[in-house]
Design a protein around this motif. Structure first.
Motif, PDB file in Angstrom:
ATOM      1  N   ARG A  94       0.765  -1.287   0.054  1.00 37.94           N
ATOM      2  CA  ARG A  94      -0.215   0.022   0.133  1.00 37.94           C
ATOM      3  C   ARG A  94       0.824   1.173  -0.087  1.00 37.94           C
ATOM      4  O   ARG A  94       1.647   1.632   0.793  1.00 37.94           O
ATOM      5  N   ALA A  98      -5.996   2.839   2.000  1.00 34.64           N
ATOM      6  CA  ALA A  98      -7.654   2.705   1.441  1.00 34.64           C
ATOM      7  C   ALA A  98      -8.090   1.541   1.891  1.00 34.64           C
ATOM      8  O   ALA A  98      -7.258   0.611   2.618  1.00 34.64           O
ATOM      9  N   ASP A 175      -2.661   0.839  -4.094  1.00 33.35           N
ATOM     10  CA  ASP A 175      -2.425  -0.581  -3.389  1.00 33.35           C
ATOM     11  C   ASP A 175      -2.653  -1.629  -4.458  1.00 33.35           C
ATOM     12  O   ASP A 175      -3.150  -1.315  -5.408  1.00 33.35           O
ATOM     13  N   ASP A 197      -8.738  -5.244 -11.246  1.00 31.70           N
ATOM     14  CA  ASP A 197      -9.567  -6.005 -10.472  1.00 31.70           C
ATOM     15  C   ASP A 197      -8.753  -6.096  -8.864  1.00 31.70           C
ATOM     16  O   ASP A 197      -9.347  -6.461  -8.095  1.00 31.70           O
ATOM     17  N   CYS A 199      -6.230  -3.953  -7.710  1.00 34.99           N
ATOM     18  CA  CYS A 199      -5.213  -3.137  -7.258  1.00 34.99           C
ATOM     19  C   CYS A 199      -6.118  -1.732  -7.265  1.00 34.99           C
ATOM     20  O   CYS A 199      -7.074  -1.991  -7.570  1.00 34.99           O
TER      21      CYS A 199
HETATM   22  P1  TMP Z   1      -7.969  -4.432   0.931  1.00 38.49           P
HETATM   23  O1  TMP Z   1      -7.788  -2.995   1.031  1.00 38.49           O
HETATM   24  O2  TMP Z   1      -9.387  -5.102   0.524  1.00 38.49           O
HETATM   25  O3  TMP Z   1      -7.113  -5.325   1.956  1.00 38.49           O
HETATM   26  O4  TMP Z   1      -7.199  -4.700  -0.576  1.00 38.49           O
HETATM   27  C1  TMP Z   1      -5.837  -4.340  -0.580  1.00 38.49           C
HETATM   28  C2  TMP Z   1      -5.483  -4.473  -2.247  1.00 38.49           C
HETATM   29  O5  TMP Z   1      -5.509  -5.766  -2.403  1.00 38.49           O
HETATM   30  C3  TMP Z   1      -6.766  -3.918  -3.115  1.00 38.49           C
HETATM   31  O6  TMP Z   1      -5.941  -3.432  -4.175  1.00 38.49           O
HETATM   32  C4  TMP Z   1      -7.468  -5.114  -3.587  1.00 38.49           C
HETATM   33  C5  TMP Z   1      -6.469  -6.320  -3.471  1.00 38.49           C
HETATM   34  N1  TMP Z   1      -6.924  -7.333  -3.063  1.00 38.49           N
HETATM   35  C6  TMP Z   1      -7.512  -8.434  -3.918  1.00 38.49           C
HETATM   36  O7  TMP Z   1      -7.505  -8.270  -5.156  1.00 38.49           O
HETATM   37  N2  TMP Z   1      -8.112  -9.529  -3.432  1.00 38.49           N
HETATM   38  C7  TMP Z   1      -8.190 -10.050  -2.254  1.00 38.49           C
HETATM   39  O8  TMP Z   1      -8.642 -10.937  -1.886  1.00 38.49           O
HETATM   40  C8  TMP Z   1      -7.735  -9.006  -1.216  1.00 38.49           C
HETATM   41  C9  TMP Z   1      -7.605  -9.217   0.231  1.00 38.49           C
HETATM   42  C10 TMP Z   1      -7.067  -7.748  -1.798  1.00 38.49           C
END
Ligand code: TMP
Length: 237
Positions: A94, A98, A175, A197, A199
């Protein structure tokens, strides 16, 4: 190379065996999932857009010396990849606060994180991808300490390459999530996908959300915005 038996069906992609035991085919479907599969919709052209976007990004990462699973684009929705033994954790970096970080720690969305933050999550929808640390990973045998160090090194190396690339195209890489696996020689290789999807991307000036938060939050124009991201990077879809 042709698809043989279905090996695994995920929420947005299907993995197929091929006649080559070391190669698989990833099919990017139009299915779009959020909240661990609670919200699923079909979005027109999303599979094609993500397949081509992923190919574009993985090629950039290969050019920067980061080994990836990707071999070649086979068709609109299919890519040929190396077979990996996937490590069941998600590596998140990150640059800006967010999502779950904001909910978990009560920090303000948009806060700059310097140095960038690294987090591990267990890949398990039924448990809602709980956060884990290095000790859980070693204790349960998901990866060794050396493999953990390599996953961190590579995830930060991806940050260096992609943060600069998105910045030049007028976007902030807020992130992202990466998944790694082991190739037949036991090397840690970047697997799965890098698309909007998995990020968060914000417009640098307006902070408009240009990633899957558009779907999660019902903001509309999901695929259209992914195409705009690609367009800004010089990829015509
Ligand atoms: P979060 O803020 O939900 O923890 O997610 C952080 C980043 O990681 C965000 O860009 C989405 C990605 N992410 C996924 O694509 N799949 C997942 O299962 C998780 C936990 C996060």
């Amino acid at each position: 190379m042709e698809k043989r038996e279905e090996l695994y069906r995920g929420k947005a992609k299907t993995v197929y065996l091929t006649d080559d035991a070391d190669k698989l085919i990833l099919e990017f479907r139009n299915d779009t999932s959020a909240f661990d599969g609670e919200k699923i919709e079909q979005l027109d052209r999303k599979g094609e857009v993500n397949n081509k976007f992923n190919h574009f990004i993985m090629t950039k990462l290969e050019e920067a010396g980061i080994a990836t699973q990707l071999e070649s684009l086979l068709s609109d929705n299919d890519s040929l990849v190396k077979k990996l033994d996937m490590i069941p954790v998600e590596c998140v970096v990150r640059n800006i606060a967010a999502g779950s970080l904001v909910r978990r720690l009560g920090v303000e969305e948009g806060l700059t994180l310097d140095p960038p933050l690294f987090e591990f999550f267990l890949k398990n929808d039924a448990l809602h991808d709980p956060m884990v640390n290095d000790h859980h990973i070693v204790c349960f045998g998901w990866a060794s300490e050396a493999q953990i160090a390599e996953m961190k090194r590579l995830t930060f190396a991806v940050n260096t390459v992609l943060k600069a690339m998105f910045d030049e195209a007028g976007m902030l890489l807020v992130d992202y999530k990466l998944e790694f696996g082991l190739d037949t020689q036991g090397n840690i290789v970047l697997g799965d996908e890098f698309t909007p999807d998995g990020c968060r991307l914000w417009d640098k000036e307006t902070r408009k959300k240009m990633d899957k938060d558009r779907f999660r939050q019902g903001l509309g124009s999901v695929v259209e915005t992914y195409i705009e991201v690609a367009d800004r990077l010089g990829l015509k879809l």
